[in-house]
Design an enzyme around this catalytic site. Structure first.
Site, PDB file in Angstrom:
ATOM      1  N   ARG A 353       0.908  -1.191  -0.114  1.00 46.51           N
ATOM      2  CA  ARG A 353      -0.132   0.080  -0.236  1.00 46.51           C
ATOM      3  C   ARG A 353       0.827   1.115   0.098  1.00 46.51           C
ATOM      4  NH1 ARG A 353      -2.811  -4.303   1.774  1.00 46.51           N
ATOM      5  NH2 ARG A 353      -4.938  -4.460   1.762  1.00 46.51           N
ATOM      6  N   SER A 494     -12.773  -9.992   2.838  1.00 45.89           N
ATOM      7  CA  SER A 494     -11.645 -10.211   2.392  1.00 45.89           C
ATOM      8  C   SER A 494     -11.060  -8.633   2.181  1.00 45.89           C
ATOM      9  CB  SER A 494     -11.683 -10.705   0.920  1.00 45.89           C
ATOM     10  OG  SER A 494     -10.492 -10.271   0.013  1.00 45.89           O
ATOM     11  N   ASP A 642      -3.796 -15.517   7.415  1.00 41.74           N
ATOM     12  CA  ASP A 642      -2.437 -15.900   6.643  1.00 41.74           C
ATOM     13  C   ASP A 642      -1.834 -17.055   7.593  1.00 41.74           C
ATOM     14  OD1 ASP A 642      -2.931 -14.534   4.414  1.00 41.74           O
ATOM     15  OD2 ASP A 642      -2.111 -12.632   5.023  1.00 41.74           O
ATOM     16  N   LYS A 669      -5.941 -19.232  -1.381  1.00 39.25           N
ATOM     17  CA  LYS A 669      -4.884 -18.575  -1.065  1.00 39.25           C
ATOM     18  C   LYS A 669      -3.577 -18.935  -2.227  1.00 39.25           C
ATOM     19  CE  LYS A 669      -6.456 -16.153   2.010  1.00 39.25           C
ATOM     20  NZ  LYS A 669      -6.758 -14.782   1.784  1.00 39.25           N
ATOM     21  N   ARG A 673      -4.852 -24.232   0.858  1.00 40.07           N
ATOM     22  CA  ARG A 673      -4.047 -24.487   2.458  1.00 40.07           C
ATOM     23  C   ARG A 673      -4.490 -25.465   3.095  1.00 40.07           C
ATOM     24  NH1 ARG A 673      -1.967 -18.276   3.390  1.00 40.07           N
ATOM     25  NH2 ARG A 673      -0.333 -18.187   2.022  1.00 40.07           N
TER      26      ARG A 673
HETATM   27  C1  S3P Z   1      -4.029  -9.213   2.050  1.00 39.90           C
HETATM   28  C2  S3P Z   1      -5.483  -9.660   2.485  1.00 39.90           C
HETATM   29  C3  S3P Z   1      -5.649 -11.087   2.755  1.00 39.90           C
HETATM   30  C4  S3P Z   1      -4.277 -11.907   2.983  1.00 39.90           C
HETATM   31  C5  S3P Z   1      -3.038 -11.576   1.831  1.00 39.90           C
HETATM   32  C6  S3P Z   1      -2.974 -10.002   2.234  1.00 39.90           C
HETATM   33  C7  S3P Z   1      -4.000  -7.765   2.012  1.00 39.90           C
HETATM   34  O1  S3P Z   1      -6.216 -11.737   1.514  1.00 39.90           O
HETATM   35  O2  S3P Z   1      -4.728 -13.222   2.695  1.00 39.90           O
HETATM   36  O3  S3P Z   1      -2.103 -12.282   2.467  1.00 39.90           O
HETATM   37  O4  S3P Z   1      -3.006  -7.215   1.991  1.00 39.90           O
HETATM   38  O5  S3P Z   1      -4.970  -6.981   1.662  1.00 39.90           O
HETATM   39  P1  S3P Z   1      -7.906 -11.760   1.057  1.00 39.90           P
HETATM   40  O6  S3P Z   1      -8.381 -10.408   1.302  1.00 39.90           O
HETATM   41  O7  S3P Z   1      -7.994 -12.229   0.058  1.00 39.90           O
HETATM   42  O8  S3P Z   1      -8.424 -12.487   2.471  1.00 39.90           O
END
Ligand code: S3P
Length: 767
Positions: A353, A494, A642, A669, A673
């Site tokens: 970000r 998510s 995660d 993922k 997993r």
């Molecule tokens: C993330 C969101 C998560 C996570 C990923 C990083 C992010 O995924 O599993 O490693 O930086 O917004 P999801 O939004 O698909 O759950």
């Protein structure tokens, strides 16, 4: 013949039947056969070698030819000079004589295929005088072989052909020359001659010079026969181009002397720095340089691989996705004594970000603690590819923001590697741009669902196409759409979908409302507010209004709690004194792993809590613990999404059974997993039952004991970094060697993992 059936040129004469000239006549001849209207009416050639002319006539690729220029060019409306740069002056003088003698039209288009362009353009000015009809050209194609018999009619297909017009170039002739090269399959681009020479000095002339230089150096050794006899693949790969034609390269080095010398100076300076890094054994810098090069080379590799399969006006097919060759493995001997105080690298989500928002902001953003993993670097590369100036020195990154409307069209598809976060968040940003774009990824990312972002983006007005029945990458996004705010309820919790929509909303008309079924990580909301862009959160409802701007700010990236989680579990299941992980990000939307481990009875203490750069951080100490199996509360699932692979390792070491439900997301993922962990655990002797949305793991722990839980075995990472690292942690309670295959994937999020794990007691041998 009417206009529609007239060939593009009536008569092409190629001067010089070396590799490029002969391939050109062959390619034009082939195109003539293929097309209903020939590309060129008549093809002739000149070469000083009469045998080449005879062979070309016999092969049927030229109608006629001569060893004399004045005879070969008679009546031509295009002449392409394909001789070494040094012979260019005498060829041009002969052409001028042919013009003066009235044999060749004064407005005949003259072009060339030389590897340097500025000196050739100057010669043309000098010899043909004002108002000449010369346009320099350079096909970026070739081979080490030379001569008429090495010709290849497909040589130019999907290769770049650079044309170097000037202000006085006749545009109609330029268009025709372009069509000629396109007719033989080339991808034509235009460039100023000086720029051409500078770029080629770096990308072609310098590498050739280095290959010649190293080969020359080794050949000069008295024992050179032994050196060459035992030379390994490295020498072979590096020196391949030193077998190229000496006369041609002699001419190129001289013709492009000034640009080549500049690039050579820069190279020498760089080499000295490299030398110093090794002399002073600056490991950190050395690793950083090597990792940067590796990343860049892999990126180029993917760009080059994609290029040859790219079909104009269509998205790249999935066939183009080459699996990354997985060759690295961890060989881990059991070690139970775990002790130490460590710091893990920067947070992956926040690193992504920081690049995105810094790029879109007005002003300069400084980031420290940036994760130097491949995923975050893929995001960095993508923004650099869209024209953002980004400087990186280790974990310090300076981003020269281009403002909310300042991104530029990338020249190639954006390659996202293994990173779902990059692709999904960028989908939101790219949907709102004025240019078209394509995003591709590696084999794992190319299997992951992208319709989850494409669908709501389409509701906002985006034009976005995923691939295949399952709606996967490559994603093709058509720019210049106007987006409208929506009210959207996420089907799953998510942060990636949420963030994608928040980002698209920045350019949308009106206020977008996003409703989450459960709270997910909120780094996007926090960081946008830090960049001065208001995002409102009320429980599970987020609102954001389009049309604002971001103002640069400085970002301190905390250590990644997801990376710390491997060491939390290691500290709990290992013997020894346990582990302290310093300055870990403690954002409440990320701390589910601590809650779950505490519920399992882990001895965890959190100290030195403070706020840095708007995010809470703390030190986490985990002592060897007697873990017990639990039913994991479903509300904690998005907060530890995660960390489940390594939590499954903890559950295996617990007494009793651990049950996870409500975690279907784990199936999409970097790998599935649930299935992949269940397989790996079975290989190491741990029983589990796979559920549609979770898993039941039968713990093998014995209260009060540090018994071996896992046997030895070979585990496959399935392109998933967290699978690889989780099974490495299991080695602290294994009875035998664990081998994990495909461990280069660890570089996506935690390049220093093996080194750090070994520093606290594990025994990972990276092979
Ligand atoms: C993330 C969101 C998560 C996570 C990923 C990083 C992010 O995924 O599993 O490693 O930086 O917004 P999801 O939004 O698909 O759950």
């Amino acid at each position: 013949m009417d206009e529609m059936t007239k060939p593009l040129f009536a008569h092409l004469c190629v001067i010089g039947l070396g590799l490029i000239g002969a391939s050109l006549v062959q390619a034009v001849h082939n195109a003539n056969q293929r097309r209903s209207t020939p590309l060129v009416g008549k093809i002739t050639a000149m070469d000083t070698n009469a045998v080449s002319i005879k062979d070309a006539i016999n092969a049927g690729v030229i109608a006629d030819g001569s060893t004399e220029i004045i005879k070969a060019v008679q009546g031509a409306d295009i002449v392409v000079i394909a001789v070494p740069v040094k012979a260019m002056a005498s060829v041009m003088s002969a052409l001028k004589a042919a013009m003066d003698a009235g044999v060749l039209a004064k407005d005949c288009l003259i072009s060339d295929v030389g590897s340097t362009k500025e000196s050739v353009a100057m010669l043309a000015d000098e010899i043909f005088g004002a108002h000449h009809h010369f346009i320099g050209g350079h096909p970026i194609a070739g081979a080490e072989n030379s001569g008429f018999h090495a010709r290849n009619g497909e040589l130019f297909v999907q290769h770049k052909l650079i044309l170097c017009p000037t202000d006085s170039t006749d545009l109609a002739q330029l268009a025709k020359l372009r069509q000629l090269w396109q007719g033989v399959g080339a991808d034509v681009i235009e460039m100023d001659a000086k720029r051409h020479d500078e770029i080629l000095a770096y990308t072609s002339h310098l590498p050739h010079l280095l290959a010649f230089s190293l080969t020359h150096q080794l050949a000069s050794h008295d024992d050179n026969l032994d050196i060459f006899r035992y030379a390994a693949g490295g020498f072979r790969d590096f020196s391949r181009i030193a077998a190229s034609h000496p006369v041609m390269w002699h001419d190129i080095f001289i013709a492009n002397k000034s640009a080549l010398l500049n690039s050579l100076d820069e190279f020498q300076q760089h080499l000295n720095e490299f030398k110093e890094i090794i002399e002073t054994q600056n490991s950190q810098k050395l690793l950083d340089w090597l990792a940067t090069s590796r990343h860049a080379r892999r990126h180029f590799g993917h760009m080059l691989a994609k290029k040859s399969t790219h079909k104009p006006n269509s998205i790249i097919t999935t066939d183009a996705i080459k699996d990354t060759i997985m060759s690295q493995s961890y060989h881990i001997r059991p070690q139970n004594h775990i002790t130490g105080t460590i710091t893990v690298p920067g947070d992956k989500s926040i690193s992504h970000r920081s690049i995105m928002f810094g790029s879109l902001a007005d002003g300069v953003t400084h980031v420290s603690g940036f994760l130097q993993g491949e995923d975050a670097l893929a995001t960095l590369q993508a923004f650099a590819d869209m024209g953002v100036k980004i400087e990186r020195d280790g974990d310090k990154v300076t981003i020269h923001g281009v403002g909310i409307d300042g991104l530029q069209a990338p020249k190639e598809p954006l390659y996202m590697g293994n990173s779902g976060t990059s692709m999904r968040l960028l989908a939101g940003i790219l949907s709102a741009q004025q240019f078209d774009s394509v995003m591709t990824g590696d084999v794992s990312l190319s299997k992951r669902p992208m319709e989850r972002v494409a669908k709501p983006l389409r509701e906002m007005g985006a034009v976005i196409q995923s691939t295949g029945e399952k709606g996967t990458a490559p994603l093709s996004i058509t720019g210049s759409q106007s987006l409208t705010a929506i009210d959207y309820t996420l089907p799953v919790a998510s942060a990636q979908i949420k963030s994608c929509l928040i980002l698209a909303s920045l350019w949308a008309n009106g206020t977008t409302t996003i409703r989450e079924p459960e709270v997910s990580r909120d780094h996007t909301e926090r960081m946008l507010n830090a960049f001065g862009y208001p995002v409102h959160t009320d429980g599970n409802v987020i609102t954001v209004t389009g049309g604002g701007r971001l103002t640069a700010t400085d970002i301190i990236v905390p250590a990644d709690i997801s990376s710390a989680a491997f060491f939390m579990v290691l500290g709990a299941i290992g013997g020894g004194d346990g582990l302290t992980i310093q300055k870990v990000g403690m954002n409440p939307t990320r701390t589910g792993v601590i809650d779950i481990l505490k519920l399992m009875g882990a001895d965890i203490t959190v100290t030195n809590e403070t706020i840095v750069g708007g995010e809470p951080i703390a030190d986490i100490t985990v002592k060897p613990s007697d873990l017990k199996g639990i039913d994991i509360p479903e509300h904690l699932v998005p907060l530890a999404i995660d960390e489940f692979p390594v939590l499954f390792v903890a559950a295996s070491c617990a007494t009793g059974t651990t049950k996870l439900t409500g975690a279907k997301e784990l199936r999409v993922k970097e790998s599935d997993r649930i299935a992949v962990m269940a397989d790996g655990l079975a290989t190491l002797g741990v029983e589990s039952t796979v559920l549609d949305d979770g898993i039941i793991i039968v713990g093998r722990g014995v209260a009060g004991e540090r018994n071996a839980i896992f046997g030895g075995g070979v585990i496959e990472s399935h392109h998933d970094h967290r699978i690889a690292m989780s099974f490495a942690v299991a080695s602290a309670r294994a009875s035998d060697e664990i081998i994990i295959q495909g461990t280069e994937t660890v570089n996506t999020s935690f390049p220093s993992f093996a080194e750090l794990a070994n520093s606290v007691g594990l025994s990972i041998d990276v092979k």
